[in-house]
Design an enzyme around this catalytic site. Sequence first.
Site, mmCIF file in Angstrom:
data_model
loop_
_atom_site.group_PDB
_atom_site.id
_atom_site.type_symbol
_atom_site.label_atom_id
_atom_site.label_comp_id
_atom_site.label_asym_id
_atom_site.label_seq_id
_atom_site.Cartn_x
_atom_site.Cartn_y
_atom_site.Cartn_z
ATOM 1 N N GLU A 50 42.999 16.926 -15.917
ATOM 2 C CA GLU A 50 42.227 16.135 -14.678
ATOM 3 C C GLU A 50 41.968 14.615 -15.209
ATOM 4 O OE1 GLU A 50 41.305 19.183 -15.512
ATOM 5 O OE2 GLU A 50 41.504 20.421 -13.449
ATOM 6 N N HIS B 114 31.701 25.413 -8.205
ATOM 7 C CA HIS B 114 32.682 25.317 -7.310
ATOM 8 C C HIS B 114 32.276 24.782 -5.961
ATOM 9 C CE1 HIS B 114 35.517 26.818 -10.094
ATOM 10 N NE2 HIS B 114 36.460 27.049 -9.357
HETATM 11 C C1 LIG Z 1 38.885 22.250 -14.629
HETATM 12 C C2 LIG Z 1 39.322 22.952 -13.594
HETATM 13 N N1 LIG Z 1 40.731 22.938 -12.799
HETATM 14 C C3 LIG Z 1 41.191 23.555 -11.915
HETATM 15 C C4 LIG Z 1 40.628 24.829 -11.603
HETATM 16 C C5 LIG Z 1 41.145 25.589 -10.710
HETATM 17 N N2 LIG Z 1 41.996 26.810 -11.296
HETATM 18 C C6 LIG Z 1 40.939 27.900 -11.330
HETATM 19 S S1 LIG Z 1 41.729 29.270 -12.293
HETATM 20 C C7 LIG Z 1 43.208 28.326 -12.574
HETATM 21 C C8 LIG Z 1 44.224 28.765 -13.104
HETATM 22 C C9 LIG Z 1 44.241 28.518 -14.769
HETATM 23 O O1 LIG Z 1 45.371 29.157 -15.317
HETATM 24 P P1 LIG Z 1 45.256 30.105 -16.611
HETATM 25 O O2 LIG Z 1 44.523 29.125 -17.609
HETATM 26 O O3 LIG Z 1 46.767 30.251 -16.877
HETATM 27 O O4 LIG Z 1 44.501 31.343 -16.266
HETATM 28 P P2 LIG Z 1 45.121 32.482 -15.294
HETATM 29 O O5 LIG Z 1 44.590 32.413 -13.993
HETATM 30 O O6 LIG Z 1 46.513 32.666 -15.162
HETATM 31 O O7 LIG Z 1 44.593 33.792 -16.045
HETATM 32 C C10 LIG Z 1 42.832 27.130 -11.736
HETATM 33 C C11 LIG Z 1 43.986 25.799 -11.974
HETATM 34 C C12 LIG Z 1 39.311 25.050 -12.376
HETATM 35 N N3 LIG Z 1 38.692 26.048 -11.992
HETATM 36 N N4 LIG Z 1 38.800 24.147 -13.293
#
Ligand SMILES: Cc1ncc(C[n+]2csc(CCOP(=O)(O)OP(=O)(O)O)c2C)c(N)n1
Lengths: 359, 359, 326, 326
Positions: free
Chosen positions: A63, A132
């Site tokens: 971000e 959130h």
């Molecule tokens: C700082 C932030 N940016 C975006 C999000 C939205 N978000 C929630 S889970 C996620 C995916 C994260 O990907 P990964 O680390 O690969 O974990 P996975 O969901 O695949 O287990 C995102 C982008 C968030 N919660 N926090």
Amino acid sequence: MPRKRIINGAAAIREAIDQSMKKDSSVFIVGEGVPDPKGVFGTTLGLRKKYTKNRVWDMPLSENAMTGTVIGAAISGMKPILVHQRLDFALLSLDQIINNAAKWFYMFGGQQSVPLVIRMIIGHGWGQGAQHSQNLQALFAHIPGLKVVMPSQPSDAKGLLIASIQDPNPVIFLEHRWIHNATGDVPKKLYATPLGKANITKKGSDITIISSSYMALEALRAAQLLESLNISAEVVDLRTISPLDEATIIRSIKKTGRLLVVDSAWTNGGIAGEIITRVVTKHMSLLKTMPARIGLPNLPTPSSPGLTKYYYPNIETIMRSVCDVLKKDSSPIKKILAEDPSLAAVSHDVPNASYMGPF
Amino acid sequence: MPRKRIINGAAAIREAIDQSMKKDSSVFIVGEGVPDPKGVFGTTLGLRKKYTKNRVWDMPLSENAMTGTVIGAAISGMKPILVHQRLDFALLSLDQIINNAAKWFYMFGGQQSVPLVIRMIIGHGWGQGAQHSQNLQALFAHIPGLKVVMPSQPSDAKGLLIASIQDPNPVIFLEHRWIHNATGDVPKKLYATPLGKANITKKGSDITIISSSYMALEALRAAQLLESLNISAEVVDLRTISPLDEATIIRSIKKTGRLLVVDSAWTNGGIAGEIITRVVTKHMSLLKTMPARIGLPNLPTPSSPGLTKYYYPNIETIMRSVCDVLKKDSSPIKKILAEDPSLAAVSHDVPNASYMGPF
Amino acid sequence: MKKNMPKPVEGRHIQRIYKTLLRIRMVEERIAEIYPEQQMRCPVHLSIGQEGIAAGVCEALEMKDTVMSGHRAHAHYLAKGGDLKKMIAEIYGRETGCCLGRGGSMHLIDLQANFRGSTPIVGGTIPIAVGLAWAAKMKNEKQVSVIFLGEGTTEEGVFHESLNFAELHKLRVLFICEDNLYSVYTPLDERQPERSRTGIAKANGLYVDSGDGNKALEVYAKTQKALDYIRSDKGPAFLEFSTYRWREHCGPNYDNAIGYRTEEEFEMWKKKDPLVQLEKIGKFTEQYKTSLRSKLDTEISEAFEFAKQSSYPKKSDINPNLAYAS
Amino acid sequence: MKKNMPKPVEGRHIQRIYKTLLRIRMVEERIAEIYPEQQMRCPVHLSIGQEGIAAGVCEALEMKDTVMSGHRAHAHYLAKGGDLKKMIAEIYGRETGCCLGRGGSMHLIDLQANFRGSTPIVGGTIPIAVGLAWAAKMKNEKQVSVIFLGEGTTEEGVFHESLNFAELHKLRVLFICEDNLYSVYTPLDERQPERSRTGIAKANGLYVDSGDGNKALEVYAKTQKALDYIRSDKGPAFLEFSTYRWREHCGPNYDNAIGYRTEEEFEMWKKKDPLVQLEKIGKFTEQYKTSLRSKLDTEISEAFEFAKQSSYPKKSDINPNLAYAS
Ligand SMILES: Cc1ncc(C[n+]2csc(CCOP(=O)(O)OP(=O)(O)O)c2C)c(N)n1
Ligand SMILES: Cc1ncc(C[n+]2csc(CCOP(=O)(O)OP(=O)(O)O)c2C)c(N)n1
Ligand SMILES: [Mg+2]
Ligand SMILES: [Mg+2]
């Protein structure tokens, strides 16, 4: 009279982006999930297909850097739109927003403006919890150099977003999740609704209710229901909380002599206090009674529906506050609400009866 | 009467840390430059030698992660003190401060508190410019779960810092650079000045001036000079801006019926508005005249001394505002100031005549 | 000839690099000399001792290439062709300054010279520079975006986020890291483990190289190679050059006495003075050197005179409307 | 025997890992099944398909070791021994939940089990877990701090800052990265260049390893090796395991149809089901499996019953004073 075109806030926002991109090739959009099949609550659906990968970007979970990159693009003559699916994620980028985007124009002697829109989804519902669902508009509104826009009606969502994209300054565009679901008549053409101008959504003479975003919709409903108590409330939908439309606010209070400010954020240090202060430091004598404000209790947002029920202000809270300010009996409110069919079925933590979670 | 011990704010802060570390082995301190020869404006000098590397840490330029690590240490039973040489750097860590530190206690059901102090230097002077001088207390004060402390007198700087270290919650401890240079009588022993209690630094009956940090020192000087105009101003030094000591504020206004709030931050959305709002939404009738506020113009901080001269409020601005509220002639102020020997020599952009830059 | 040995640098480049380097040195020494007058009322971070990097890198750039930097930016601004008068006036807080006096030493900009800005939040300009390159890609422009940073700055998360994004889209970004061993007064071993920063950039897929920052010609040659790579759209590059800051972190004085580094360390580095090294290689005549110095001296005096003669910005610059473009 | 081949995992570990894995699977399938009742009114991120990593890693841990996680935390909580009833009650928003109903699925904690918390800001808990290890070092305690994260999370700057700090002070941190190819619906190639995340950790000086996350025994063995390294105070370790999330990013359904990934990809990964693979290796009797399933089924039913019977938190929990400890 032309036929009305009723669409929801998400579609209106999508249209604003679509038409802006069509009109101006320097506009591009980037954000986590922007090109994905859900398209940020539907607001970016189909854009990549239409405008290609070179103008519709997904991004890494970075971000702060991504905010820097869009600033870089903005000072290169582009008009970026950056999207965060929750405002809470943008807290990682406050360095770039506050230290750079907001100040670039002034601190470098007015040589380079930063025409940048950062869309952030705010709101409540479905157990999103402490990280959130934050409504941090006050934080952005405190920073000179930023504009802060908070639409309520779909037609405003469209017009204000177009104006934000055209504005040469960084604009924080806050979308309450539930305004995505709100419906209304939205003109088809491209049009800009000027930033910094409030909208009187209901005229009245007994009290001025000032609000924005989703709470402006709630305030409007509350004001309509208050008619049955013979209370004539004027509802001012701010649309933009920075800059504030002081003139419209004062004009309304001149008429009503009473003031209630309804905000979606924590009360302490919130934008409601700023509005009240502007009034009392310049026009206190207009007020016939003490002004009042409604916001969230000063507490992180809980997840349980058993708690959010008491956490969020709603139509009833607003109606009660109005009665308090007017020193009117508020006991009939329960009955009014119980008898209104439109309020029945829907649970307090979803935007409408069809909502199924889980986002 | 015991002999006075006059030391400056920096020495008082150093002593607070030293005595806290001596008393409680769970206290440790970390920050960029904490163990270096300048010792964060002298406030950490000698600590590493006394308490070893295991309790006095330098750190990488990683504000966000380091804030997370001290949260981790805090929930492990330690009492960390994290230092930022400028508040502006801490904007990189607002994610950890707002999303985690502030919420951890409530959102996890009250199981783990976060006894953490984050010292941030704020202030003005010597051309620091837009990114090295921000006073963002309003931003922190808006977040439930944080306490925000802004001392003015050296004795308070010491007592409040000790109280902050002992507090089980995250405390944002804001040190205006110029209170480091202010001198005063500071007791030698370890003592805690309770958070959330304001201090009346001068009694008066015509107007209440509410302020904090360096502006509380300016307000006090202004109030003293106003005596020669036969104006009796009461000065309330807030000490803590979250939680606010509403009781003391109201008690003073009950007496004076008039209110001026002086803040070191941007006026729009600043803490001054919150204070005024608390008063008018609960006790408007106490006010005989409209309340007023002073803060910075809503503009990024310029660097040039040619501009900062007009940017920062000062003793004169405060005196004029008081006259405005009281509808008194302010024309004698120029002369009063010109004749005060203590105000001569010092340029507006340095804390004292011996200051040579460049930090 | 050793394998991979860069081809010798042509004379005209040596001369230009020398001019640039000497000019930076003389400007900063003048600042240091006059700073105690207390008329430059803002923090200044001098790069005396480190100028070889700015001079070498910028000689390899084209006019259209852009440069951004951080708190220690005088050398980068000047090497890229930033206006000297406007810089000095800015440090003096005058309305003729490159930011109209609003920025001070820590905010330099010269759009004519494609010096796109420097700011003092460590790491703050890195992603912005990446954004310049991203926009260039979207607009199908070909300039390279150069970002100067210190070794301490690589501790900021935003640096790593920026490496990832620049490589992801093969952006024309050149990261130049100046390793002067310290962040303010803090040595590397309180901030970073045994790690090579080039190793990190390489793990992200970037072209990497490192070298002696006090050898301006080496800097120039390595930058050229990196630029070839970048200009063929293979992706961004990260170069690190070792060097040493002679004076205090911020301000005009020497500070070896305060105890964070030794006099020996300082002397060791001073022997590697990039200016002296270049003078040796350049074999310039005494006459050339004297006349160049005197020309620069005049130019610098004029710039200071210009600054001192300029007015402070007007009170009307304190106007909230000026925070916004219209 | 092949060089470097890990010694075979003992039977009792296989059995325990199997139990853990099956239990997580059954709990999450029950959540998915009942979620449409709309009584779990919060986002849920299921780890069905990825449980081999949680089960393998946690089997190698000691009770005193701590675990933290992010948004997709059910598996980590349960594998570390978090209380099942309190987790289900939390998802139901009840006062008997592990956060008294204030957190929901995205905030789990069980201090008894040394599961020290999970939160849904991507990357948010990484430095906190590093801080646990730092505090342990200051207090001369010996536990290891484990942090689970997704491959997307390595795009956050705070991850890189945390690697640097953990290695700088040789902290007892074990980073476990679950590479499931996606961040929400975004594939890796829109977020990261060709880079190996282990390469980045290695460049920071960490011990690194990677493996097949759907082979729980491999995960266990590699974790053990990493723990040996960490426990000898050589520094932190970073392990990455490849795996696949079967259901939608958030919520109970399958979502291959919406178009961000193919049915074939999904089927390919489903064939590598960590549970089935472990069952093959474990050669458990049908009877054992049936009785285990039925025992777990009862336990899970009881947990859901417990949750549903529990009350919502009281209105008095909406009290600003509760934001502060006293
Ligand atoms: C700082 C932030 N940016 C975006 C999000 C939205 N978000 C929630 S889970 C996620 C995916 C994260 O990907 P990964 O680390 O690969 O974990 P996975 O969901 O695949 O287990 C995102 C982008 C968030 N919660 N926090
Ligand atoms: C975000 C942030 N943190 C801390 C500082 C304070 N600071 C200013 S310059 C500096 C040193 C940076 O070190 P390096 O990147 O190595 O550059 P050098 O000064 O050595 O040229 C620091 C820590 C800052 N300006 N911004
Ligand atoms: Mg350095
Ligand atoms: Mg993933």
